[in-house]
Design a protein around this motif. Structure first.
Motif, PDB file in Angstrom:
ATOM      1  N   ALA A   3       0.844  -1.189   0.000  1.00  0.00           N
ATOM      2  CA  ALA A   3       0.000   0.000   0.000  1.00  0.00           C
ATOM      3  C   ALA A   3       0.881   1.242   0.000  1.00  0.00           C
ATOM      4  O   ALA A   3       1.804   1.358   0.811  1.00  0.00           O
ATOM      5  CB  ALA A   3      -0.908   0.004   1.218  1.00  0.00           C
ATOM      6  N   VAL A  29      -7.498   1.872   0.067  1.00  0.00           N
ATOM      7  CA  VAL A  29      -6.075   1.549  -0.087  1.00  0.00           C
ATOM      8  C   VAL A  29      -5.730   1.575  -1.572  1.00  0.00           C
ATOM      9  O   VAL A  29      -6.421   0.963  -2.392  1.00  0.00           O
ATOM     10  CB  VAL A  29      -5.734   0.170   0.510  1.00  0.00           C
ATOM     11  N   SER A  31      -2.545   0.686  -3.984  1.00  0.00           N
ATOM     12  CA  SER A  31      -1.288  -0.055  -3.936  1.00  0.00           C
ATOM     13  C   SER A  31      -0.248   0.536  -4.872  1.00  0.00           C
ATOM     14  O   SER A  31      -0.578   1.230  -5.846  1.00  0.00           O
ATOM     15  CB  SER A  31      -1.526  -1.523  -4.298  1.00  0.00           C
TER      16      SER A  31
END
Length: 222
Positions: A3, A29, A31
């Motif tokens: 993340a 989140v 990435s």
């Protein structure tokens, strides 16, 4: 993938009368290396989300970690350092300085980053060459086409090798041909590992991303 951006219960309320909830509690989140688009109607909260992710604004509540570092409650110096070293920004209106050449505009984009003055010129030249603008390096942006100006703006945003590139309607002022060119550049940058977050009204632009988020009335959905 690790993340790089992580929101946990982040919300933004503006203290008007009555208060305006621009973004409801959001957990998200993104990435490393992802290509994410953000869509939604005007006034839905897209710009609020982008400003929070880019550390241009502060949340009213919640946690926001960049590369594992908590930014909420941290100092302004910390947020400035993260923004200057890890983030790049591209806007619809280009925001290039007239009276400065293309290469000077790109250099100025690294003024608050970690690179020394001599390194900035080399990085600026490299970025413009990658954008196909080696022949326009010393031109004034006011004498460039819209497509050329947007490529200068992208060069400025990526010259310092950020980890995340935030784009706010990057093709909004471009015709279809230049839009295709800019999208090809973004795909190339993402293929090299750059994380992209692109706010757009254009369904075709949004479809380029690996993941599309939609914001409606301050609520974010996948």
């Amino acid at each position: 993938m690790s993340a790089v951006l992580a929101l946990a219960g982040v919300a933004r309320t503006y203290p008007d009368v009555p208060p305006v909830k621009a973004l409801h509690p959001t957990s998200l989140v993104i990435s490393e290396g992802e290509y994410v688009s953000v869509t939604g109607p005007s006034g839905s909260g897209k710009s609020t989300l982008l400003n929070l992710l880019g550390l241009l604004d502060l949340p009213t509540s919640g946690s926001y970690r960049v590369g594992g570092v908590e930014t909420v409650g941290g100092s302004q110096a910390l947020r400035n350092a993260i923004r200057g070293q890890l983030f790049g920004f591209v806007f619809q209106a280009f925001h290039l300085l007239p009276g400065r050449t293309a290469v000077e505009n790109v250099e100025l984009g690294m003024a608050y980053g970690p690179h020394r003055r001599k390194a900035r010129r080399r990085l600026a030249v490299d970025a413009l060459e990658r954008m196909g603008l080696a022949h326009r390096m010393h031109a004034d942006p006011s004498r460039m086409s819209g497509g050329e100006r947007q490529r200068v703006a992208i060069a400025r945003a990526v010259a310092g090798h950020p980890r995340v590139l935030f784009c706010d309607e990057p093709t909004g002022n471009l015709d279809s041909g230049n839009t295709s060119n800019v999208l090809a550049l973004l795909r190339e940058l993402n293929a090299d590992g750059l994380t992209l977050v692109v706010v757009t009204h254009d369904a075709d632009v949004a479809a380029e991303a690996d993941r599309c988020l939609r914001v409606v009335d301050g609520s974010v959905s996948a």
